[in-house]
Scaffold this active site. Structure first.
Site, short mmCIF file in Angstrom:
data_model
loop_
_atom_site.label_atom_id
_atom_site.label_comp_id
_atom_site.label_asym_id
_atom_site.label_seq_id
_atom_site.Cartn_x
_atom_site.Cartn_y
_atom_site.Cartn_z
CB THR A 5 -0.92 0.01 1.24
OG1 THR A 5 -1.97 0.94 1.01
CG2 THR A 5 -0.17 0.38 2.50
CE LYS A 37 -4.89 -0.69 1.67
NZ LYS A 37 -4.00 -0.66 0.53
N GLY A 49 -2.56 5.39 10.02
CA GLY A 49 -2.68 4.59 8.82
C GLY A 49 -1.66 3.47 8.86
CB SER A 129 5.00 -1.06 -2.05
OG SER A 129 3.65 -0.80 -2.35
#
Length: 178
Positions: A5, A37, A49, A129
Site C-alpha cells: 500500500t 487503511k 494509517g 511500497s
C-alpha cells in the site's frame, strides 16, 4: 518495505492530513481496490494509517489505541510506550505492519521492529511500497506550491499510484485542524 500500500501523513500550521490508497494485494493479484487503511483514534484527535498485513495492522491499531487511552491521548508519550511494549513482546516483534500516527503537533512512523521515527522535517512521513514515491512528491509540492494539506496529500498519492503497482488511485483522506 511492504508490497502492500501507500500511506502518507502531512502536518503543517495547525492541520494534519493522512491519506492512503485502497488496494489490497495478495502476491501479484489485486484482491480489493477500495480498502480503508486509515482511521481516527482517541476521540478523533489522532490520525493513523497502516501498511503491511491487514490482520497485523488491526492488532497494532488496537494496541496503540489502548495505550493512547491510558496516556489520555498524549501522542508523544503513547508512541514511546508503544515502542517499549512492542520490543518486550515476542509476538509483536513478528508483526508485518507499519503505522503512521499524527496529530497537528507531531508525526511518527512506527516500524515493524518497534522503532519510533519522527521525520527529520517533522512534517511529512510515508510508508508502504509506494511510500518513497509519495514522500518525494509531497516534499516537492510542499516546497514549490501553495497547495492546501488535503490537496497536497491527494496529489502525492496519485503520483505514487501511477508509479507503484501495489498502490492504486482510490484515495481516502482524513484531516484534523486545531
Amino acid at each position: 518495505m511492504f508490497e502492500a500500500t501507500t500511506i502518507l501523513g502531512y502536518r503543517r500550521e495547525g492541520i494534519a492530513v493522512i491519506g492512503g490508497d485502497g488496494q489490497v494485494t495478495f502476491g501479484n493479484t489485486v484482491l480489493k481496490g477500495n480498502a480503508t487503511k486509515i482511521r481516527k483514534l482517541h476521540k478523533g484527535k489522532i490520525l493513523a494509517g497502516f501498511a503491511g498485513s491487514t490482520a497485523d495492522a488491526f492488532n497494532l491499531f488496537d494496541m496503540f489505541e489502548g495505550i493512547l487511552e491510558g496516556r489520555k491521548g498524549d501522542l508523544l508519550k503513547s508512541v514511546i510506550e508503544f515502542s517499549k511494549e512492542w520490543r518486550k513482546d515476542r509476538y509483536l516483534r513478528r508483526l508485518e505492519a507499519m503505522m503512521i500516527v499524527l496529530n497537528t503537533r507531531h508525526i511518527f512512523i512506527l516500524s515493524g521492529t518497534g522503532d519510533v521515527v519522527e521525520p527529520e522535517d517533522g512534517r511529512i512521513a510515508a510508508i508502504g511500497s509506494g511510500g518513497n514515491f509519495a514522500l518525494s512528491a509531497a516534499r516537492a509540492l510542499d516546497r514549490h506550491t501553495q497547495l492546501e494539506g488535503e490537496e497536497l496529500v491527494r496529489e502525492s498519492l496519485k503520483i505514487a499510484g501511477e508509479l507503484c503497482i501495489y498502490t492504486n488511485t482510490n484515495i481516502q483522506l482524513l484531516t484534523l485542524e486545531e
